[in-house]
Design a protein around this motif. Structure first.
Motif, short mmCIF file in Angstrom:
data_model
loop_
_atom_site.label_atom_id
_atom_site.label_comp_id
_atom_site.label_asym_id
_atom_site.label_seq_id
_atom_site.Cartn_x
_atom_site.Cartn_y
_atom_site.Cartn_z
N ARG A 288 185.47 45.09 -36.01
CA ARG A 288 186.01 46.18 -36.99
C ARG A 288 186.95 45.56 -37.98
N LYS A 289 186.64 44.10 -38.05
CA LYS A 289 187.13 43.09 -39.07
C LYS A 289 186.79 43.53 -40.52
N VAL A 290 187.88 43.76 -41.56
CA VAL A 290 187.65 43.72 -42.91
C VAL A 290 186.83 42.55 -43.52
N GLY A 291 185.64 42.99 -44.46
CA GLY A 291 184.94 41.90 -44.79
C GLY A 291 183.72 41.51 -43.88
N LEU A 292 183.81 42.31 -42.92
CA LEU A 292 182.38 42.20 -41.96
C LEU A 292 181.69 43.33 -42.01
N GLU A 293 181.73 44.32 -42.90
CA GLU A 293 181.25 45.39 -43.15
C GLU A 293 179.58 45.20 -43.35
N GLU A 294 178.85 46.15 -42.87
CA GLU A 294 177.39 46.19 -43.40
C GLU A 294 177.02 47.63 -43.74
N LEU A 295 176.26 47.47 -44.60
CA LEU A 295 175.44 48.69 -45.33
C LEU A 295 174.27 49.25 -44.60
N VAL A 296 174.32 50.44 -44.13
CA VAL A 296 173.17 51.04 -43.68
C VAL A 296 172.32 52.15 -44.29
N PHE A 297 171.15 52.20 -43.96
CA PHE A 297 170.47 52.97 -45.08
C PHE A 297 169.67 54.08 -44.35
N ALA A 298 169.45 55.40 -44.75
CA ALA A 298 168.75 56.35 -44.20
C ALA A 298 167.41 56.30 -44.30
N ASP A 299 166.87 55.51 -45.23
CA ASP A 299 165.24 55.36 -45.43
C ASP A 299 164.72 54.52 -44.36
N GLY A 300 165.62 53.75 -43.68
CA GLY A 300 164.57 52.74 -42.68
C GLY A 300 164.89 51.35 -43.28
N ARG A 301 165.54 51.06 -44.27
CA ARG A 301 165.63 49.56 -44.74
C ARG A 301 166.42 49.05 -43.93
N PRO A 302 166.50 47.60 -43.68
CA PRO A 302 167.13 46.93 -42.71
C PRO A 302 168.92 46.88 -43.24
N LYS A 303 169.37 46.88 -42.50
CA LYS A 303 171.10 46.54 -42.64
C LYS A 303 171.25 45.45 -43.79
N ILE A 304 172.23 45.35 -44.45
CA ILE A 304 172.68 44.63 -45.42
C ILE A 304 173.94 43.96 -45.24
#
Length: 649
Positions: free
Chosen positions: A541-557
């Motif tokens: 849960r460290k700041v700067g290590l967040e990932e983007l999660v998509f509802a349409d099935g695209r892989p995380k970024i």
């Protein structure tokens, strides 16, 4: 005339009179496009529809016009004042617009009856000095306006040092039995316990007013005469007090660099235009004191300037066509609608004499503008110009950084890079304390900044305490159900109304679970799930290590700690969290004081609520106070104190 406009509109234009007036253009959605004035309505308005404007900004605006409104007035001065009243109140898309700031603060001296030391109540015999913002009242005297709260408070401190006037509330003043700390540090003469007579205190009030008016030399002469009179009557203690006032006033005049020039009240206006943005820096001199400055940043500068240049049917003096002069004219016309105008304006650009005449007619005094000042006035203008340059450079740097963040996120999410200004992001967050007072927040981002006026809070009810998924389902359904309905009515097309339009990105503060819940809601409503983006905490849960999660099935970024796109995502997410937390705390405080709020109690308005909270340190303190304690607050009668006591139990 233009074939792209309706016959009804063109007939209305042809029938306009050749009289002075104000005209307003509207588009197909009935949005106000432009407000203009004319000495000849028929000639000015007809020019828009008879000339070929091509692909210019004015051509773009004219192509949108579907409706026209006009108002005939008696003179050009009336037209100018009406034009800017309408611009300020209606916010047209193609006019230079200075958005309303908070009202200016004033310094208030209470009680007209106190001029000679008489009055029915102690508060009238011994007026107080106070910071004030709002409408004026004939019972009190007001000095200002000041550019900011700090300038008022600095002036109050100055008056306390020299004349030792009281600042306490009337309820505190009436119930004192011994002098307070301000008397001990020689900032108050303690009229509350009779350590100064009413006539002597009234003389100090009169001296303070003279200083605020800039009558410093006359004041020093009066004080010297009073000191001599006391000495001749062998009243050496009183003479020493006046001597100390003279010494304190002399130090203040030196330290504060109060000018003894003839200018008592002057506004200095400097304009700087760069990079399609503009800044007007307003500096104020009141009573000979330079009180500081405040910067204003208008919108629609380029569009409005282009349209103004096209309005060439009436010749104007040299210099008034420059963008800087147009910005200054718009500021003067709009700013002084609700603010007293001083007799002298020192300006960096030429000002139309007709504008000054209209202002003078409105203010009931002659207004002059000095563009090339000398001596002290020149120094004031140079300071204001330097301030305008610094403030505009700061704005451009901030906007450049924010636009870079918007572009970086648009690239990551594959959004339209051609319309960065219109990219809209709505972010949701849920907040509660062990299931109590659950609140959902929605914050809105577009035009490269947070849009506070579009924020929303949702009170979440009918769910299991602590069920964040159910809370997210409820808030998304409530927010987007009417959007889905509007799209169905439009046959699946996007709706132009911002409130009924799906944002480009729906940002969810959460990972796969919250995103799945959002996908279910959007699927049920028939909305595009590709717009849902979750912000998932990274490892540890460290700041700067967040990932983007998509509802349409695209892989995380994974964006990376130094990513400009992540900085924008974090800014929006943190704002949603802040907004949710403040709403939750307010709701929780309401629950814990018996389910009632101060503002819900009949007879308790904003002022009384503020006094209660200030006296008792918050809602909890008010709830714990006795009826007798509540009744000591200014404006709280014994009956109202009883009502408050009962309501908060």
């Amino acid at each position: 005339m233009s074939a792209s406009h309706s016959d009804e509109l063109l007939a209305q234009v042809a029938a306009l009179p050749g009289l002075p007036g104000v005209y307003r253009y509207f588009d197909a959605q009935d949005t106000l496009l432009y407000v203009g004035k004319a000495r000849n309505l028929k000639k000015r308005v007809s020019s828009y529809f008879t000339k070929q404007h091509g692909g210019t900004r004015i051509g773009h605006m004219v192509g949108k016009i579907v409706r026209l409104e006009t108002t005939v007035v008696r003179s050009e001065a009336e037209a100018l004042l009406l034009e800017n009243n309408l611009i300020k109140s209606l916010n047209p898309k193609y006019n230079i617009l200075f958005r309303d700031d908070k009202s200016y603060p004033y310094l208030k001296i209470t009680g007209v009856a106190a001029r000679d030391g008489t009055g029915d109540a102690p508060g009238q015999r011994f007026p107080r000095i106070a910071y004030y913002r709002g409408g004026t009242d004939k019972r009190h005297r007001y000095f200002g306006p000041y550019p900011g709260a700090w300038a008022v408070k600095e002036t109050i401190q100055l008056l306390q040092k020299v004349f030792r006037l009281r600042t306490c509330e009337d309820t505190v003043f009436a119930n004192r039995t011994r002098p307070c700390l301000l008397h001990q540090i020689k900032r108050c003469t303690a009229p509350c316990v009779g350590l100064i007579s009413a006539p002597a205190y009234a003389a100090d009030v009169a001296s303070a007013e003279a200083m605020l008016r800039g009558e410093t030399q006359e004041l020093l002469a009066q004080l010297e005469a009073r000191m001599l009179e006391h000495s001749q009557q062998l009243q050496f203690e009183q003479a020493a007090e006046v001597r100390n006032q003279i010494a304190a006033l002399s130090r203040v005049l030196h330290q504060q660099a109060i000018e003894t020039v003839s200018d008592k009240d002057v506004d200095i206006l400097a304009v700087r235009v760069q990079g399609g943005r503009a800044c007007v820096n307003l500096a104020m001199v009141r009573g000979g004191r330079h009180l500081g400055d405040r910067a204003y940043f208008p919108v629609h500068v380029e569009d409005a300037a282009a349209i103004h240049h096209a309005e060439d049917d009436v010749p104007v003096p040299d210099g008034l066509h420059s963008v800087a002069a147009q910005v200054l004219a718009a500021f003067i016309a709009q700013h002084y609608i609700g603010v007293p105008v001083p007799p002298t304006l020192i300006v960096s650009e030429p000002v139309d004499p007709e504008l000054l005449a209209a202002l003078g007619q409105q203010a009931g005094q002659r207004i002059t503008a000095v563009q090339q000042p000398r001596e002290q006035r020149r120094a004031w203008l140079e300071m204001a110009q330097r301030g305008a340059e610094i403030q505009l450079a700061r704005l451009l740097a901030e906007e450049g950084s924010q636009q870079a963040r918007t572009r970086a996120l648009a690239e990551v999410l594959d959004l339209d890079l051609e319309n960065l200004d219109s990219i809209t992001i709505e972010c949701f967050d849920i907040s509660h304390t062990a299931g109590e007072a659950t609140q959902a927040s929605c914050v809105v981002f577009h035009h490269h900044k947070m849009q506070n006026s579009e924020y929303r809070r949702y009170k979440i009810e009918g769910i299991t305490p602590g069920d964040d998924y159910a809370a997210m389902r409820q808030v998304l359904t409530r927010r987007y159900a009417h959007v889905a309905e509007a799209q169905r009515e439009a046959g699946g097309a996007e709706v132009s109304n911002r409130q009924a339009r799906l944002p480009d990105v729906v940002l969810i503060d959460g990972g796969k679970g919250q995103v799945s819940m959002a996908r279910e809601v959007f699927t049920a409503l028939g909305l595009d799930i590709a717009r849902i983006v979750g912000v998932e905490k990274g490892e540890g849960r460290k700041v700067g290590l967040e990932e983007l999660v998509f509802a349409d099935g695209r892989p995380k970024i994974f964006l990376g700690r130094d990513s400009a796109a992540l900085m924008l995502v974090a800014q929006i997410r943190d704002e949603a969290h802040r907004f949710a937390i403040t709403g939750m705390r307010a709701a929780r405080a309401k629950v814990r004081v018996g389910g009632s709020r101060l503002e819900d109690i009949p007879g308790v308005g904003p002022k009384k609520r503020a006094r209660l909270l200030q006296r008792f340190g918050g809602v909890r303190g008010v709830a714990d106070a006795s009826v007798q304690d509540l009744a000591t607050v200014e404006g709280i009668s014994p009956a109202l104190a009883e009502e408050i006591y009962r309501a908060l139990r």
